[in-house]
Write a protein that holds these residues in place. Structure first.
Motif, PDB file in Angstrom:
ATOM      1  N   LYS A 127       0.481  -0.789   0.209  1.00 55.07           N
ATOM      2  CA  LYS A 127      -0.107  -0.284  -0.155  1.00 55.07           C
ATOM      3  C   LYS A 127       1.337   1.038  -0.390  1.00 55.07           C
ATOM      4  O   LYS A 127       1.748   1.444   0.532  1.00 55.07           O
ATOM      5  CB  LYS A 127      -0.990   0.197   1.425  1.00 55.07           C
ATOM      6  CG  LYS A 127      -2.257   1.039   1.118  1.00 55.07           C
ATOM      7  CD  LYS A 127      -3.443   1.297   2.020  1.00 55.07           C
ATOM      8  CE  LYS A 127      -3.976   1.892   1.804  1.00 55.07           C
ATOM      9  NZ  LYS A 127      -4.713   1.656   2.572  1.00 55.07           N
ATOM     10  N   ILE A 128       0.707   2.218  -0.970  1.00 56.03           N
ATOM     11  CA  ILE A 128       1.781   3.346  -1.128  1.00 56.03           C
ATOM     12  C   ILE A 128       0.335   4.685  -1.191  1.00 56.03           C
ATOM     13  O   ILE A 128      -0.642   4.657  -1.233  1.00 56.03           O
ATOM     14  CB  ILE A 128       2.211   3.780  -2.252  1.00 56.03           C
ATOM     15  CG1 ILE A 128       2.433   2.105  -2.937  1.00 56.03           C
ATOM     16  CG2 ILE A 128       3.007   4.464  -3.009  1.00 56.03           C
ATOM     17  CD1 ILE A 128       2.579   2.184  -4.194  1.00 56.03           C
ATOM     18  N   GLY A 129       0.930   5.374   0.215  1.00 57.00           N
ATOM     19  CA  GLY A 129       0.494   6.510   0.324  1.00 57.00           C
ATOM     20  C   GLY A 129       1.417   7.981  -0.405  1.00 57.00           C
ATOM     21  O   GLY A 129       1.859   7.827  -0.161  1.00 57.00           O
ATOM     22  N   VAL A 130       0.585   8.912   1.269  1.00 56.72           N
ATOM     23  CA  VAL A 130       1.281  10.063   0.978  1.00 56.72           C
ATOM     24  C   VAL A 130       0.718  11.141   2.404  1.00 56.72           C
ATOM     25  O   VAL A 130      -0.028  10.757   2.941  1.00 56.72           O
ATOM     26  CB  VAL A 130       1.949  11.493  -0.501  1.00 56.72           C
ATOM     27  CG1 VAL A 130       2.335  10.893  -1.148  1.00 56.72           C
ATOM     28  CG2 VAL A 130      -0.073  12.380  -0.392  1.00 56.72           C
ATOM     29  N   TYR A 135       6.424  10.053   1.064  1.00 54.57           N
ATOM     30  CA  TYR A 135       5.409   8.461   0.276  1.00 54.57           C
ATOM     31  C   TYR A 135       5.204   7.535   1.483  1.00 54.57           C
ATOM     32  O   TYR A 135       6.389   7.642   2.215  1.00 54.57           O
ATOM     33  CB  TYR A 135       6.381   8.042  -0.450  1.00 54.57           C
ATOM     34  CG  TYR A 135       6.145   8.755  -2.443  1.00 54.57           C
ATOM     35  CD1 TYR A 135       5.493   9.084  -2.774  1.00 54.57           C
ATOM     36  CD2 TYR A 135       7.653   9.411  -3.050  1.00 54.57           C
ATOM     37  CE1 TYR A 135       4.971   9.904  -4.050  1.00 54.57           C
ATOM     38  CE2 TYR A 135       7.762   9.981  -4.075  1.00 54.57           C
ATOM     39  CZ  TYR A 135       6.133  10.055  -4.083  1.00 54.57           C
ATOM     40  OH  TYR A 135       6.514  10.938  -5.386  1.00 54.57           O
ATOM     41  N   THR A 136       4.620   6.830   1.700  1.00 60.42           N
ATOM     42  CA  THR A 136       5.154   5.639   2.665  1.00 60.42           C
ATOM     43  C   THR A 136       4.330   4.405   1.927  1.00 60.42           C
ATOM     44  O   THR A 136       3.979   4.559   0.771  1.00 60.42           O
ATOM     45  CB  THR A 136       3.391   6.171   4.047  1.00 60.42           C
ATOM     46  OG1 THR A 136       2.136   5.939   2.795  1.00 60.42           O
ATOM     47  CG2 THR A 136       3.262   7.464   4.795  1.00 60.42           C
ATOM     48  N   MET A 137       4.716   3.685   2.097  1.00 62.38           N
ATOM     49  CA  MET A 137       4.986   2.085   1.698  1.00 62.38           C
ATOM     50  C   MET A 137       5.060   1.473   3.091  1.00 62.38           C
ATOM     51  O   MET A 137       5.331   1.311   3.732  1.00 62.38           O
ATOM     52  CB  MET A 137       5.786   1.871   1.198  1.00 62.38           C
ATOM     53  CG  MET A 137       6.395   2.638  -0.428  1.00 62.38           C
ATOM     54  SD  MET A 137       7.928   2.966  -1.284  1.00 62.38           S
ATOM     55  CE  MET A 137       7.256   0.824  -1.174  1.00 62.38           C
ATOM     56  N   ASP A 138       3.771   0.248   2.790  1.00 61.30           N
ATOM     57  CA  ASP A 138       3.559  -0.702   4.223  1.00 61.30           C
ATOM     58  C   ASP A 138       3.006  -2.064   3.578  1.00 61.30           C
ATOM     59  O   ASP A 138       1.536  -1.306   2.443  1.00 61.30           O
ATOM     60  CB  ASP A 138       2.560  -0.328   4.512  1.00 61.30           C
ATOM     61  CG  ASP A 138       3.470   1.174   5.885  1.00 61.30           C
ATOM     62  OD1 ASP A 138       3.829   0.122   6.537  1.00 61.30           O
ATOM     63  OD2 ASP A 138       2.483   2.064   5.864  1.00 61.30           O
ATOM     64  N   TYR A 139       3.347  -2.837   3.692  1.00 64.04           N
ATOM     65  CA  TYR A 139       2.598  -4.446   3.575  1.00 64.04           C
ATOM     66  C   TYR A 139       1.094  -4.589   3.887  1.00 64.04           C
ATOM     67  O   TYR A 139       1.719  -4.546   5.373  1.00 64.04           O
ATOM     68  CB  TYR A 139       3.237  -5.193   3.684  1.00 64.04           C
ATOM     69  CG  TYR A 139       4.493  -5.204   2.047  1.00 64.04           C
ATOM     70  CD1 TYR A 139       4.393  -5.785   1.145  1.00 64.04           C
ATOM     71  CD2 TYR A 139       5.764  -4.808   2.375  1.00 64.04           C
ATOM     72  CE1 TYR A 139       5.174  -5.724   0.012  1.00 64.04           C
ATOM     73  CE2 TYR A 139       7.087  -5.332   0.925  1.00 64.04           C
ATOM     74  CZ  TYR A 139       6.466  -5.217   0.327  1.00 64.04           C
ATOM     75  OH  TYR A 139       6.926  -5.492  -0.892  1.00 64.04           O
ATOM     76  N   VAL A 190      -6.522  -0.701  -6.835  1.00 59.02           N
ATOM     77  CA  VAL A 190      -4.947  -2.136  -7.155  1.00 59.02           C
ATOM     78  C   VAL A 190      -5.144  -1.682  -8.160  1.00 59.02           C
ATOM     79  O   VAL A 190      -5.164  -1.740  -9.818  1.00 59.02           O
ATOM     80  CB  VAL A 190      -6.472  -2.826  -6.313  1.00 59.02           C
ATOM     81  CG1 VAL A 190      -4.823  -4.257  -6.903  1.00 59.02           C
ATOM     82  CG2 VAL A 190      -6.960  -2.767  -5.131  1.00 59.02           C
ATOM     83  N   VAL A 191      -3.519  -1.911  -8.465  1.00 60.05           N
ATOM     84  CA  VAL A 191      -2.732  -1.905  -9.673  1.00 60.05           C
ATOM     85  C   VAL A 191      -2.433  -3.118  -9.596  1.00 60.05           C
ATOM     86  O   VAL A 191      -0.908  -3.440  -8.931  1.00 60.05           O
ATOM     87  CB  VAL A 191      -2.298  -0.940 -10.064  1.00 60.05           C
ATOM     88  CG1 VAL A 191      -1.374  -1.330 -11.549  1.00 60.05           C
ATOM     89  CG2 VAL A 191      -2.874   0.238  -9.996  1.00 60.05           C
ATOM     90  N   GLU A 192      -2.555  -4.101 -10.637  1.00 54.21           N
ATOM     91  CA  GLU A 192      -1.868  -5.939 -10.765  1.00 54.21           C
ATOM     92  C   GLU A 192      -0.347  -6.187 -11.830  1.00 54.21           C
ATOM     93  O   GLU A 192      -1.270  -5.876 -12.606  1.00 54.21           O
ATOM     94  CB  GLU A 192      -2.533  -7.123  -9.968  1.00 54.21           C
ATOM     95  CG  GLU A 192      -3.692  -6.882  -9.257  1.00 54.21           C
ATOM     96  CD  GLU A 192      -4.862  -7.707  -8.848  1.00 54.21           C
ATOM     97  OE1 GLU A 192      -4.483  -8.481  -7.828  1.00 54.21           O
ATOM     98  OE2 GLU A 192      -5.145  -8.218 -10.074  1.00 54.21           O
ATOM     99  N   VAL A 193       0.751  -6.233 -11.305  1.00 52.99           N
ATOM    100  CA  VAL A 193       1.333  -6.799 -12.541  1.00 52.99           C
ATOM    101  C   VAL A 193       2.093  -8.017 -12.170  1.00 52.99           C
ATOM    102  O   VAL A 193       3.220  -8.334 -11.443  1.00 52.99           O
ATOM    103  CB  VAL A 193       2.066  -5.494 -12.215  1.00 52.99           C
ATOM    104  CG1 VAL A 193       3.321  -6.360 -13.542  1.00 52.99           C
ATOM    105  CG2 VAL A 193       2.077  -3.977 -12.971  1.00 52.99           C
ATOM    106  N   ILE A 238      -3.426   0.957  -3.502  1.00 54.57           N
ATOM    107  CA  ILE A 238      -2.859   3.333  -3.497  1.00 54.57           C
ATOM    108  C   ILE A 238      -3.650   4.001  -2.494  1.00 54.57           C
ATOM    109  O   ILE A 238      -5.515   3.102  -3.072  1.00 54.57           O
ATOM    110  CB  ILE A 238      -2.909   3.726  -4.533  1.00 54.57           C
ATOM    111  CG1 ILE A 238      -1.627   3.513  -5.915  1.00 54.57           C
ATOM    112  CG2 ILE A 238      -2.475   4.897  -4.540  1.00 54.57           C
ATOM    113  CD1 ILE A 238      -1.753   3.545  -6.964  1.00 54.57           C
ATOM    114  N   ALA A 239      -3.593   4.315  -1.485  1.00 51.74           N
ATOM    115  CA  ALA A 239      -4.355   4.643  -0.539  1.00 51.74           C
ATOM    116  C   ALA A 239      -5.547   6.066  -0.975  1.00 51.74           C
ATOM    117  O   ALA A 239      -4.921   5.906  -1.723  1.00 51.74           O
ATOM    118  CB  ALA A 239      -3.589   5.671   0.724  1.00 51.74           C
ATOM    119  N   PRO A 240      -7.077   5.787  -0.845  1.00 54.75           N
ATOM    120  CA  PRO A 240      -7.511   6.954  -1.459  1.00 54.75           C
ATOM    121  C   PRO A 240      -7.373   8.326  -1.787  1.00 54.75           C
ATOM    122  O   PRO A 240      -7.177   8.755  -2.435  1.00 54.75           O
ATOM    123  CB  PRO A 240      -8.980   6.611  -0.598  1.00 54.75           C
ATOM    124  CG  PRO A 240      -8.494   5.870  -0.362  1.00 54.75           C
ATOM    125  CD  PRO A 240      -7.340   4.887   0.340  1.00 54.75           C
TER     126      PRO A 240
END
Length: 121
Positions: free
Chosen positions: A33-36, A46-50, A60-63, A70-72
């Motif tokens: 999950k990515i946020g600011v 930027y924030t990043m947490d599993y 949600v982006v899947e690759v 991505i947080a709202p």
């Protein structure tokens, strides 16, 4: 919440997708999950947490096996961003190539967005 139908808000390189999938498998996470948030000398970070689950308004982006959530409130700041994973002699980590960033601190840990995005005039 802020998504554009048919358009992914971020792109994820193969290197980033491989690293995200590897770390997701290790932690049994639903995704990265990515946020600011406000902070740092340039104003935002930027924030990043599993995380173990996806919230209702998350994008949600899947690759492949990688899932970026991505947080709202971060969605409008991240449109057009490329997420990469780079390894060099001295360091390795995720890199954000974000066209909405107008300035960054010297160490690269904090960023400043265009005033139209962050509400400043």
């Amino acid at each position: 919440m802020f998504s554009i139908p048919g358009q992914s808000p971020v792109t994820v390189t193969d290197a980033a997708a491989t690293q995200i999938a590897r770390l997701m498998a290790r932690t049994d996470a639903a995704g990265l999950k990515i946020g600011v948030k406000k902070g740092g000398c340039a104003g935002m970070e930027y924030t990043m947490d599993y995380v173990s689950e996806v919230d209702t308004h998350d994008e949600v982006v899947e690759v492949g096996d990688a899932r970026v959530i991505i947080a709202p409130m971060a969605q409008m700041f991240l449109f057009g961003t490329e997420i990469d994973y780079e390894t060099s002699l001295l360091e390795s980590g995720f890199r954000f190539r974000n066209p909405n960033v107008v300035d960054a601190c010297g160490c690269g840990e904090s960023i400043k967005f265009d005033a139209k995005l962050d509400g400043a005039t």
